[in-house]
Design an enzyme around this catalytic site. Structure first.
Site, PDB file in Angstrom:
ATOM      1  N   GLY A 189      33.373  41.001  35.385  1.00 21.42           N
ATOM      2  CA  GLY A 189      32.790  41.472  36.634  1.00 21.42           C
ATOM      3  C   GLY A 189      32.602  42.977  36.699  1.00 21.42           C
ATOM      4  O   GLY A 189      31.643  43.464  37.306  1.00 21.42           O
ATOM      5  N   THR A 195      27.963  36.005  35.553  1.00 23.40           N
ATOM      6  CA  THR A 195      29.334  35.579  35.302  1.00 23.40           C
ATOM      7  C   THR A 195      29.864  36.357  34.099  1.00 23.40           C
ATOM      8  O   THR A 195      29.093  36.913  33.328  1.00 23.40           O
ATOM      9  CB  THR A 195      29.408  34.050  35.065  1.00 23.40           C
ATOM     10  OG1 THR A 195      30.763  33.678  34.804  1.00 23.40           O
ATOM     11  CG2 THR A 195      28.562  33.621  33.889  1.00 23.40           C
ATOM     12  N   GLY A 196      31.182  36.377  33.971  1.00 25.66           N
ATOM     13  CA  GLY A 196      31.785  37.137  32.881  1.00 25.66           C
ATOM     14  C   GLY A 196      32.549  38.316  33.439  1.00 25.66           C
ATOM     15  O   GLY A 196      33.053  38.281  34.567  1.00 25.66           O
ATOM     16  N   ARG A 208      42.584  43.163  42.862  1.00 27.76           N
ATOM     17  CA  ARG A 208      41.320  43.314  42.113  1.00 27.76           C
ATOM     18  C   ARG A 208      40.245  42.346  42.643  1.00 27.76           C
ATOM     19  O   ARG A 208      40.491  41.192  42.887  1.00 27.76           O
ATOM     20  CB  ARG A 208      41.594  43.041  40.634  1.00 27.76           C
ATOM     21  CG  ARG A 208      40.371  43.202  39.723  1.00 27.76           C
ATOM     22  CD  ARG A 208      39.686  41.886  39.455  1.00 27.76           C
ATOM     23  NE  ARG A 208      38.592  42.030  38.495  1.00 27.76           N
ATOM     24  CZ  ARG A 208      37.684  41.085  38.285  1.00 27.76           C
ATOM     25  NH1 ARG A 208      37.725  39.959  38.947  1.00 27.76           N
ATOM     26  NH2 ARG A 208      36.721  41.269  37.410  1.00 27.76           N
ATOM     27  N   THR A 252      33.303  31.134  36.504  1.00 21.63           N
ATOM     28  CA  THR A 252      32.780  31.274  37.872  1.00 21.63           C
ATOM     29  C   THR A 252      31.513  30.443  38.049  1.00 21.63           C
ATOM     30  O   THR A 252      30.691  30.397  37.145  1.00 21.63           O
ATOM     31  CB  THR A 252      32.417  32.752  38.113  1.00 21.63           C
ATOM     32  OG1 THR A 252      33.614  33.494  38.086  1.00 21.63           O
ATOM     33  CG2 THR A 252      31.682  32.958  39.420  1.00 21.63           C
ATOM     34  N   GLY A 266      36.151  41.249  41.744  1.00 22.49           N
ATOM     35  CA  GLY A 266      35.097  41.395  40.730  1.00 22.49           C
ATOM     36  C   GLY A 266      33.705  41.406  41.334  1.00 22.49           C
ATOM     37  O   GLY A 266      33.511  41.718  42.513  1.00 22.49           O
TER      38      GLY A 266
HETATM   39  C1  SD4 Z   1      34.977  38.203  37.901  1.00 20.50           C
HETATM   40  N1  SD4 Z   1      32.804  37.511  37.158  1.00 20.50           N
HETATM   41  O1  SD4 Z   1      35.801  38.104  38.791  1.00 20.50           O
HETATM   42  C2  SD4 Z   1      34.100  37.016  37.564  1.00 20.50           C
HETATM   43  C3  SD4 Z   1      34.782  36.210  36.539  1.00 20.50           C
HETATM   44  C4  SD4 Z   1      33.938  35.118  36.003  1.00 20.50           C
HETATM   45  O2  SD4 Z   1      33.721  33.070  35.125  1.00 20.50           O
HETATM   46  O3  SD4 Z   1      32.740  35.174  35.907  1.00 20.50           O
HETATM   47  N2  SD4 Z   1      34.506  34.043  35.635  1.00 20.50           N
HETATM   48  O4  SD4 Z   1      34.852  39.230  37.225  1.00 20.50           O
END
Ligand code: SD4
Length: 324
Positions: free
Chosen positions: A238, A235-236, A212, A184, A214
């Site tokens: 969510g 990021t990561g 879903r 992201t 995030g």
């Molecule tokens: C999510 N935080 O949808 C986002 C995913 C993400 O790099 O960070 N991708 O949970």
């Protein structure tokens, strides 16, 4: 009246007074007035995006315009399978996009579960500027985008469709640290007036459950800023970022006097302390304060960020992380 006489008269003890005055964070007593040189910073190694935003800032564009145009570079990048056009679909084959934007005046706009529009960040900005609302979802967000003149497009590229069909053969659904599943873009910019803006845009977790959403489009989770203090992006995984309202937490910790670095670390540690399974997922934050200082922290090695400052683009910057 002298201080001691005043205290005697009012019955307040010296101890009580010193406790209450130390309660007030330094930054509230002394607002930050420093105006830094323009800076753009983004999650992951998206240096084309930070270069775009950084050069706009150097040419006098506002932080708001710079974050919008900056993240659009990745929304248009078909090789990036986690943002915008070419983003990985959910498990049923739908590409659904989430995005949000915040301006220095504290205004915000977001779209969630938006299909068939390649630049969700532009729609989020329209929600912010042309409606009395903050967030539009799904079919309503799409109708709004069309009314605003956006064109529908099939966002499922041949290669993402192929990858999805391969995934369908095993249907393994678990968060995998730092691979394609997490790219992201969250971006923060400070412009030459010293104003901060932020944007965050994603297709979310690859092969997610249909419906879903995030952290990325949630103000306070994937993005938060306060023009008196600074901003943060996440990021990561969510779900973990939402449960700790991570970006809001970081800005509040900076308000209380923490550096961007310490604030990012504390936000990650809140999740780590509460989630025994934190070894199985990644979360990462990047924060920027109004003095132009950047901080970043994550659970696992492998996260990187990019920045553009004073004409210099720095990519692949590695933050400190919990796992060693
Ligand atoms: C999510 N935080 O949808 C986002 C995913 C993400 O790099 O960070 N991708 O949970």
């Amino acid at each position: 009246m002298k201080r001691r006489q005043f205290l005697q008269k009012t019955g307040i003890s010296v101890g009580a007074l010193s406790v209450s005055s130390s309660f007030f964070p330094q930054n509230i007593l002394k607002p930050m007035n420093t105006k830094p040189k323009p800076v753009a910073v983004a999650t992951w190694n998206f240096q084309n995006a930070t270069k775009k935003a950084g050069s706009m800032l150097e040419n006098g564009f506002s932080a708001l315009d710079a974050v919008e145009q900056g993240v659009m570079v990745e929304e248009a990048n078909l090789k990036n399978t986690t943002v915008g056009d070419g983003g990985a679909p959910d498990r049923d084959g739908n590409v659904t996009l989430d995005a949000c934007i915040m301006s220095p005046d504290g205004d915000a706009g977001a779209v969630v579960y938006l299909k068939e529009i390649a630049h969700p960040i532009q729609v989020a900005r329209k929600v912010m500027e042309d409606t009395p609302h903050v967030m539009l979802a799904g079919e309503g967000a799409l109708q709004f985008a069309i009314q605003q003149g956006f064109k529908k497009k099939n966002l499922l590229t041949e290669s993402s469709e192929k990858a999805w069909k391969e995934w369908l053969e095993h249907k393994e659904y678990r968060p995998i640290i730092n691979i394609e599943n997490h790219d992201t873009i969250g971006m923060l910019c400070v412009d030459d007036k010293g104003d901060i803006a932020g944007a965050c845009t994603t297709s979310g977790l690859s092969y997610k459950v249909n419906g879903r959403v995030g952290d990325s489009p949630i103000i306070g989770a994937g993005l938060f800023l306060d023009n008196e203090i600074g901003g943060a992006v996440g990021t990561g995984m969510g779900e973990a970022i939402m449960k700790s309202v991570g970006s809001f937490l970081i800005v509040e910790l900076m308000r209380q006097g923490m550096s961007p670095q310490d604030a990012c670390k504390e936000a990650v540690m809140r999740t780590v302390r509460k989630a025994p399974n934190h070894k199985d997922f990644q979360i990462a934050y990047v924060a920027l304060n109004k003095a132009g200082e950047i901080g970043s922290y994550c659970i696992h090695k492998g996260f990187s960020y990019a920045k553009f400052h004073e004409g210099i683009s720095s990519d692949n910057l590695s933050p400190s992380y919990l796992d060693s």
